[in-house]
Design an enzyme around this catalytic site. Structure first.
Site, mmCIF file in Angstrom:
data_model
loop_
_atom_site.group_PDB
_atom_site.id
_atom_site.type_symbol
_atom_site.label_atom_id
_atom_site.label_comp_id
_atom_site.label_asym_id
_atom_site.label_seq_id
_atom_site.Cartn_x
_atom_site.Cartn_y
_atom_site.Cartn_z
ATOM 1 N N SER A 30 0.823 -1.210 0.000
ATOM 2 C CA SER A 30 0.000 0.000 0.000
ATOM 3 C C SER A 30 0.857 1.260 0.000
ATOM 4 O O SER A 30 0.333 2.367 -0.024
ATOM 5 C CB SER A 30 -0.915 0.006 1.227
ATOM 6 O OG SER A 30 -0.158 -0.169 2.416
ATOM 7 N N ASN A 117 -1.779 -2.436 13.284
ATOM 8 C CA ASN A 117 -3.247 -2.321 13.273
ATOM 9 C C ASN A 117 -3.742 -1.091 14.034
ATOM 10 O O ASN A 117 -4.589 -0.353 13.550
ATOM 11 C CB ASN A 117 -3.882 -3.594 13.855
ATOM 12 C CG ASN A 117 -3.565 -4.816 13.014
ATOM 13 O OD1 ASN A 117 -2.971 -4.694 11.934
ATOM 14 N ND2 ASN A 117 -3.935 -5.985 13.496
ATOM 15 N N THR A 162 -40.869 26.275 -9.151
ATOM 16 C CA THR A 162 -41.189 24.927 -8.669
ATOM 17 C C THR A 162 -41.485 24.131 -9.935
ATOM 18 O O THR A 162 -42.023 24.688 -10.902
ATOM 19 C CB THR A 162 -42.420 24.883 -7.732
ATOM 20 O OG1 THR A 162 -43.536 25.422 -8.439
ATOM 21 C CG2 THR A 162 -42.192 25.692 -6.456
ATOM 22 N N HIS A 163 -41.080 22.880 -9.943
ATOM 23 C CA HIS A 163 -41.233 22.032 -11.144
ATOM 24 C C HIS A 163 -40.569 22.677 -12.352
ATOM 25 O O HIS A 163 -41.006 22.494 -13.482
ATOM 26 C CB HIS A 163 -42.708 21.750 -11.450
ATOM 27 C CG HIS A 163 -43.492 21.369 -10.244
ATOM 28 N ND1 HIS A 163 -43.452 20.106 -9.695
ATOM 29 C CD2 HIS A 163 -44.284 22.111 -9.415
ATOM 30 C CE1 HIS A 163 -44.215 20.071 -8.614
ATOM 31 N NE2 HIS A 163 -44.719 21.280 -8.415
ATOM 32 N N SER A 284 -15.323 25.178 -27.434
ATOM 33 C CA SER A 284 -15.534 23.915 -28.132
ATOM 34 C C SER A 284 -14.500 23.816 -29.242
ATOM 35 O O SER A 284 -14.129 24.819 -29.839
ATOM 36 C CB SER A 284 -16.941 23.910 -28.720
ATOM 37 O OG SER A 284 -17.011 23.011 -29.797
ATOM 38 N N LYS A 290 -19.092 28.675 -28.789
ATOM 39 C CA LYS A 290 -19.441 28.110 -27.488
ATOM 40 C C LYS A 290 -18.572 28.595 -26.328
ATOM 41 O O LYS A 290 -17.380 28.805 -26.480
ATOM 42 C CB LYS A 290 -19.339 26.576 -27.531
ATOM 43 C CG LYS A 290 -20.292 25.897 -28.464
ATOM 44 C CD LYS A 290 -21.742 25.956 -28.005
ATOM 45 C CE LYS A 290 -21.997 25.145 -26.775
ATOM 46 N NZ LYS A 290 -22.403 23.774 -27.081
ATOM 47 N N ASN A 292 -18.449 26.921 -22.662
ATOM 48 C CA ASN A 292 -19.046 25.840 -21.864
ATOM 49 C C ASN A 292 -18.672 25.939 -20.380
ATOM 50 O O ASN A 292 -17.502 26.127 -20.063
ATOM 51 C CB ASN A 292 -18.594 24.484 -22.401
ATOM 52 C CG ASN A 292 -19.027 24.259 -23.838
ATOM 53 O OD1 ASN A 292 -20.080 24.739 -24.253
ATOM 54 N ND2 ASN A 292 -18.212 23.549 -24.595
ATOM 55 N N GLU A 297 -20.082 21.710 -14.467
ATOM 56 C CA GLU A 297 -20.464 20.396 -15.013
ATOM 57 C C GLU A 297 -19.590 19.291 -14.410
ATOM 58 O O GLU A 297 -20.079 18.227 -14.035
ATOM 59 C CB GLU A 297 -20.335 20.390 -16.538
ATOM 60 C CG GLU A 297 -21.455 21.180 -17.209
ATOM 61 C CD GLU A 297 -21.280 21.325 -18.715
ATOM 62 O OE1 GLU A 297 -20.505 20.555 -19.309
ATOM 63 O OE2 GLU A 297 -21.915 22.222 -19.286
ATOM 64 N N TYR A 324 -9.179 -6.752 13.210
ATOM 65 C CA TYR A 324 -8.592 -6.215 11.983
ATOM 66 C C TYR A 324 -8.522 -7.254 10.870
ATOM 67 O O TYR A 324 -8.196 -8.419 11.098
ATOM 68 C CB TYR A 324 -7.166 -5.693 12.263
ATOM 69 C CG TYR A 324 -6.494 -5.191 10.991
ATOM 70 C CD1 TYR A 324 -6.691 -3.889 10.563
ATOM 71 C CD2 TYR A 324 -5.727 -6.047 10.203
ATOM 72 C CE1 TYR A 324 -6.127 -3.439 9.373
ATOM 73 C CE2 TYR A 324 -5.159 -5.608 9.023
ATOM 74 C CZ TYR A 324 -5.366 -4.300 8.608
ATOM 75 O OH TYR A 324 -4.821 -3.861 7.435
ATOM 76 N N GLN A 329 -7.184 -2.133 4.419
ATOM 77 C CA GLN A 329 -6.195 -1.356 3.667
ATOM 78 C C GLN A 329 -6.849 -0.638 2.476
ATOM 79 O O GLN A 329 -6.369 0.374 2.003
ATOM 80 C CB GLN A 329 -5.086 -2.289 3.183
ATOM 81 C CG GLN A 329 -3.968 -1.598 2.446
ATOM 82 C CD GLN A 329 -2.752 -2.497 2.348
ATOM 83 O OE1 GLN A 329 -2.093 -2.755 3.340
ATOM 84 N NE2 GLN A 329 -2.470 -2.979 1.163
ATOM 85 N N LYS A 332 -8.212 3.405 2.100
ATOM 86 C CA LYS A 332 -7.457 4.637 1.907
ATOM 87 C C LYS A 332 -7.720 5.352 0.596
ATOM 88 O O LYS A 332 -7.953 6.568 0.583
ATOM 89 C CB LYS A 332 -5.967 4.363 2.068
ATOM 90 C CG LYS A 332 -5.657 4.085 3.501
ATOM 91 C CD LYS A 332 -4.279 3.590 3.745
ATOM 92 C CE LYS A 332 -4.254 2.900 5.077
ATOM 93 N NZ LYS A 332 -5.110 1.669 5.129
#
Ligand code: ARG
Length: 465
Positions: A30, A117, A162-163, A284, A290, A292, A297, A324, A329, A332
């Site tokens: 690890s 441990n 709303t909606h 783009s 564009k 973006n 996003e 343990y 391990q 992490k």
């Protein structure tokens, strides 16, 4: 015995008669990710050594040798010159081996009364505790930046939805403060989890405790833990605190993602409510026109990754018998990536929020499009004595007529409006305006500019404490 194996054998035992294969070595090691815990590992070791010496388990001179060696290791790690070896499996064995190289037998005595441990459980708790403090500080910075935007726009009118349909006019400041509330609860949740993170596992040793006369409270105090874990089996095995952190992080990302979704919509030229600085957007490769909103996003996308880590950790834990197991391990990488993702997202959002520019005219025009003051007209009729359901019905007829005529409620003549209810008088126009509508919602939690100002003061007070 290969040279590499002899290094590994030194790390834990001479009990093995054949070396592990390279694949097994890679599979079980690890160090390439847990070396991130190095500074916490050293901090834990120093506290342990200090206690061992105070209890007479090691000598004072062993302790100072350990300190000298650890100082050297720290500077090697900081300078990037520390040599991390896959053969030494993990961060703990790498550091211990180097310590022994530097200070000899004192280094070999450090592990007295301890196991990897309880050592790794301690390291992770120190790591999560520090992460919580960073996350909370960043949440507060983000709240402060959003509050600044709210202050600039305490009376800027936009449609509330709303909606995803225009519902009632609100102030943009009020909308921003909704996120300030969400991120405030996120900070509270983190701080609440911190209390359970902040317990010392060290002393549990492998699982059952140790035969040495250790002083766990002393170590807890040195490391700033509020208490010790009270059961050694639980101390080394559970990672519920990491799961709790990741759950709280998932909620932060959920809020960030909701906000991202709104930013993306608001930036879209079809809606055009706001703009964000160019440095948060990309062009783009094919469509030259564009711009973006990549950052919101991506933040929305990265939310899924943090949710995934939560699912990983929950699943990691569910089938493990006490105490343990090596499965742990695997805690992490999801944890580290959660921390990285949340911290970067909060940093970038704070910067981006500060640079929001509002297109107030577009917001206003949109608020005028959806009969957003229809509820105000109903409330007006109620105040004149009509039962609410009848008022609702009268206004529904009025809205239908507006729809056919292609005008807003505020653009109808008094005579036409009176056709829907004789209770309507010429004071009606005050409630049909956008300004009248928002100003009338003047109570704690309401959208009135007056309340937005008070809410800002409240948040600023919280941020000062
Ligand atoms: N690298 C291990 C982990 O992260 C450290 C503890 C290993 N303990 C053991 N008995 N193999 O969990």
């Amino acid at each position: 015995m290969t040279e590499q194996f002899s290094k590994k054998a030194e790390a834990w035992s001479a009990r093995f008669s054949e070396p592990v294969s390279d694949l097994v070595k890679r599979y079980t090691a690890s160090v390439f990710f847990d070396k991130r815990l190095a500074m916490f590992d050293i901090q834990g070791s120093l506290a342990h050594a200090e206690m061992l010496a105070a209890q007479g388990i090691i000598t004072a001179s062993d302790r100072s040798e350990i300190e000298r060696g650890m100082a050297q290791i720290k500077s090697e790690i900081e300078a990037g010159s520390f040599e991390w070896l896959l053969d030494l499996e993990d961060v703990h064995l790498n550091i211990e081996k180097r310590l022994t190289e530097l200070v000899g037998d004192a280094g070999k005595r450090l592990h007295t009364g301890r196991s990897r441990n309880d050592q790794v459980a301690t390291d992770i708790r120190l790591y999560v505790r520090a992460a919580i403090d960073d996350v909370v500080a960043l949440l507060n910075q983000l709240r402060s930046a959003l509050t600044d935007v709210a202050e600039r726009h305490f009376d800027t009118i936009m449609p509330g939805f709303t909606h995803l349909q225009v519902a009632q006019p609100i102030t943009f400041g009020h909308h921003m403060l909704a996120y300030v509330e969400m991120f405030g609860r996120d900070a509270e949740r983190m701080l609440d989890a911190r209390r359970r993170v902040n317990r010392l596992p060290l002393g549990a040793a492998a699982l059952a405790g140790t035969t040495f006369p250790i002083d766990r409270l002393r170590v807890a105090k040195t490391l700033g833990f509020e208490d010790v874990c009270h059961n050694s089996l639980d101390a080394v095995s559970d990672r519920d605190f990491a799961i709790e952190f990741t759950a709280a992080a998932s909620l932060i990302m959920m809020h960030v993602s909701r906000m991202s979704e709104e930013l993306v919509m608001w930036i879209s030229p079809r809606i055009g409510f706001i703009d964000i600085a160019d440095r948060f957007c990309t062009g783009s490769s094919i469509m030259p026109q564009k711009k973006n909103p990549d950052v919101p996003e991506l933040a929305r996308g990265k939310t899924g990754r943090v949710y995934g880590h939560l699912a990983s950790l929950l699943t990691l834990m569910k089938g493990q018998p006490l105490a343990y197991n090596k499965d742990n391990q695997e805690d992490k990488e999801p944890l580290f990536d959660t921390v990285d993702t949340v911290l970067d997202t909060l940093r970038i959002f704070t910067d981006m929020a500060g640079g929001i520019t509002v297109k107030a005219d577009n917001m206003r025009a949109a608020a005028l499009q959806g009969y957003a003051t229809a509820t105000d007209l109903a409330d007006y009729l109620v105040k004149k004595g009509l039962p609410f359901r009848d008022a609702h019905e009268a206004v529904a007829h009025a809205v239908r007529a507006c729809d056919q005529a292609g005008v807003d409620l505020s653009e109808m003549s008094l005579e036409t409006l009176q056709g829907f209810s004789p209770l309507i008088e010429d004071d009606v126009f005050a409630v049909l305006t956008l300004e009248g509508s928002v100003a009338a919602r003047d109570h704690v939690g309401g959208t009135a500019p007056n309340q937005v100002r008070k809410a800002i003061e409240r948040v600023r007070g919280q941020l000062k404490d």
